[in-house]
Design a protein around this motif. Structure first.
Motif, short mmCIF file in Angstrom:
data_model
loop_
_atom_site.label_atom_id
_atom_site.label_comp_id
_atom_site.label_asym_id
_atom_site.label_seq_id
_atom_site.Cartn_x
_atom_site.Cartn_y
_atom_site.Cartn_z
N GLU A 1 0.84 -1.21 0.00
CA GLU A 1 0.00 0.00 0.00
C GLU A 1 0.87 1.26 0.00
O GLU A 1 0.67 2.16 -0.82
CB GLU A 1 -0.88 0.04 1.25
CG GLU A 1 -2.13 -0.77 1.18
CD GLU A 1 -3.00 -0.54 2.41
OE1 GLU A 1 -4.21 -0.47 2.23
OE2 GLU A 1 -2.45 -0.43 3.53
N ARG A 2 1.81 1.33 0.93
CA ARG A 2 2.70 2.48 1.02
C ARG A 2 3.42 2.71 -0.30
O ARG A 2 3.49 3.82 -0.81
CB ARG A 2 3.72 2.29 2.15
CG ARG A 2 4.78 3.40 2.20
CD ARG A 2 5.97 3.06 3.07
NE ARG A 2 6.49 1.72 2.99
CZ ARG A 2 7.32 1.26 2.05
NH1 ARG A 2 7.70 2.04 1.05
NH2 ARG A 2 7.77 0.02 2.08
N TYR A 3 3.95 1.63 -0.85
CA TYR A 3 4.68 1.69 -2.12
C TYR A 3 3.79 2.24 -3.23
O TYR A 3 4.17 3.16 -3.96
CB TYR A 3 5.19 0.29 -2.46
CG TYR A 3 5.75 0.13 -3.84
CD1 TYR A 3 7.03 0.58 -4.14
CD2 TYR A 3 5.00 -0.46 -4.86
CE1 TYR A 3 7.56 0.43 -5.42
CE2 TYR A 3 5.52 -0.61 -6.13
CZ TYR A 3 6.80 -0.16 -6.40
OH TYR A 3 7.32 -0.31 -7.65
N PHE A 4 2.60 1.67 -3.38
CA PHE A 4 1.70 2.09 -4.47
C PHE A 4 1.37 3.58 -4.35
O PHE A 4 1.46 4.32 -5.33
CB PHE A 4 0.42 1.25 -4.46
CG PHE A 4 -0.55 1.65 -5.53
CD1 PHE A 4 -0.35 1.24 -6.84
CD2 PHE A 4 -1.65 2.45 -5.25
CE1 PHE A 4 -1.23 1.62 -7.85
CE2 PHE A 4 -2.55 2.82 -6.24
CZ PHE A 4 -2.33 2.41 -7.55
N TRP A 5 0.99 4.02 -3.16
CA TRP A 5 0.61 5.43 -2.99
C TRP A 5 1.81 6.35 -3.12
O TRP A 5 1.69 7.48 -3.63
CB TRP A 5 -0.14 5.63 -1.68
CG TRP A 5 -1.44 4.89 -1.71
CD1 TRP A 5 -1.80 3.83 -0.94
CD2 TRP A 5 -2.53 5.11 -2.62
NE1 TRP A 5 -3.06 3.37 -1.31
CE2 TRP A 5 -3.52 4.15 -2.32
CE3 TRP A 5 -2.76 6.02 -3.64
CZ2 TRP A 5 -4.73 4.07 -3.02
CZ3 TRP A 5 -3.97 5.94 -4.34
CH2 TRP A 5 -4.93 4.99 -4.03
N THR A 6 2.99 5.89 -2.70
CA THR A 6 4.20 6.68 -2.91
C THR A 6 4.45 6.87 -4.40
O THR A 6 4.75 7.98 -4.86
CB THR A 6 5.42 5.99 -2.26
OG1 THR A 6 5.21 5.91 -0.85
CG2 THR A 6 6.72 6.74 -2.55
N MET A 7 4.29 5.80 -5.16
CA MET A 7 4.56 5.87 -6.60
C MET A 7 3.54 6.73 -7.34
O MET A 7 3.92 7.60 -8.12
CB MET A 7 4.61 4.46 -7.20
CG MET A 7 5.75 3.60 -6.68
SD MET A 7 7.39 4.34 -6.84
CE MET A 7 7.49 4.50 -8.59
N VAL A 8 2.25 6.49 -7.13
CA VAL A 8 1.24 7.23 -7.90
C VAL A 8 1.20 8.70 -7.51
O VAL A 8 0.60 9.51 -8.24
CB VAL A 8 -0.17 6.59 -7.83
CG1 VAL A 8 -0.16 5.21 -8.45
CG2 VAL A 8 -0.71 6.60 -6.42
N ASN A 9 1.82 9.07 -6.40
CA ASN A 9 1.87 10.47 -6.01
C ASN A 9 3.18 11.15 -6.41
O ASN A 9 3.39 12.32 -6.09
CB ASN A 9 1.60 10.61 -4.51
CG ASN A 9 0.12 10.43 -4.23
OD1 ASN A 9 -0.72 11.15 -4.78
ND2 ASN A 9 -0.23 9.45 -3.43
N GLN A 10 4.05 10.42 -7.11
CA GLN A 10 5.25 11.03 -7.68
C GLN A 10 4.79 12.03 -8.75
O GLN A 10 3.84 11.77 -9.49
CB GLN A 10 6.14 9.97 -8.34
CG GLN A 10 6.71 8.93 -7.41
CD GLN A 10 7.90 9.46 -6.65
OE1 GLN A 10 8.69 10.22 -7.17
NE2 GLN A 10 8.00 9.06 -5.39
N PRO A 11 5.46 13.17 -8.88
CA PRO A 11 5.03 14.18 -9.87
C PRO A 11 4.88 13.63 -11.29
O PRO A 11 3.91 13.97 -11.98
CB PRO A 11 6.13 15.24 -9.79
CG PRO A 11 6.70 15.09 -8.43
CD PRO A 11 6.60 13.63 -8.09
N ASN A 12 5.81 12.79 -11.74
CA ASN A 12 5.72 12.28 -13.10
C ASN A 12 4.54 11.32 -13.29
O ASN A 12 3.94 11.27 -14.35
CB ASN A 12 7.03 11.60 -13.52
CG ASN A 12 8.14 12.60 -13.69
OD1 ASN A 12 7.91 13.77 -14.01
ND2 ASN A 12 9.37 12.18 -13.45
#
Length: 194
Positions: A132-143
């Protein structure tokens, strides 16, 4: 400045490049591909263990294949095993390989995307807190956000379609297409003519 070649040390094609570079006086160095091997490993895992199971789960629910409860149960169990492995790896890592986003992270996140947005509710994903943490970290990256916009997790599993896929109906022959039955009288007249 040396050019960097991303290839195996015993690859015949890398030998071709390195030998040609020697004759040409060009400085070419082999990159350490151990990081690249890990990226490939995670891309394969994301495709074969995560994406394949999510697609197998979502297709019947989208009406694109037959819904079979035992098959869905097996798919969910396989997906949970894969997510468990991913969760264990991510317990001590922000990214799949190294300390920044790689192609492996992009592929993994996109393969998880369908699951998070159509199938995997918060109660499902809470079993895998590092995923979960990983997914939300990734989809909230600016790119990621620039391309995808705001991502929301599904609140319920995509429902099973209520109607069965339509089966093609057999065409009934039209009355005029049916061979005409000859009357008894016309049969008798034909037999006399012979």
């Amino acid at each position: 400045m040396a050019l960097i070649l991303h290839a195996g040390k015993t690859n015949k094609n890398s030998f071709k490049t390195l030998i040609a570079a020697e004759y040409s006086g060009i400085d070419v160095k082999l990159a350490d591909i151990s990081k690249w091997a890990l990226i490939e490993q995670w891309i394969d895992f994301a495709t074969l263990e995560i994406d394949a199971n999510i697609i197998s789960w979502v297709r019947p629910r989208m009406g694109r294949s037959v819904y079979l409860p035992p098959a869905e149960e097996a798919t969910i169990a396989a997906l949970k095993r894969a997510l468990g492995s991913l969760n264990t790896h991510l317990a001590n890592s922000t990214y799949l390989v190294g300390h920044s986003v790689t192609l492996a992270d992009i592929v993994m996140t996109m393969n998880l995307f369908l699951g998070f947005t159509y199938l995997m509710t918060k109660s499902f994903t809470s079993e895998f807190p590092h995923v979960e943490r990983y997914f939300w970290t990734m989809v909230n990256q600016p790119n990621f956000k620039k391309v995808m916009g705001e991502v929301k997790q599904t609140e319920s599993v995509l429902p099973i379609p209520s109607k069965k896929p339509s089966q093609p109906k057999e065409a009934k022959p039209k009355a005029k297409d049916e061979p005409k039955k000859k009357s008894r009288k016309s049969l008798q007249n034909q037999s006399r003519g012979c």
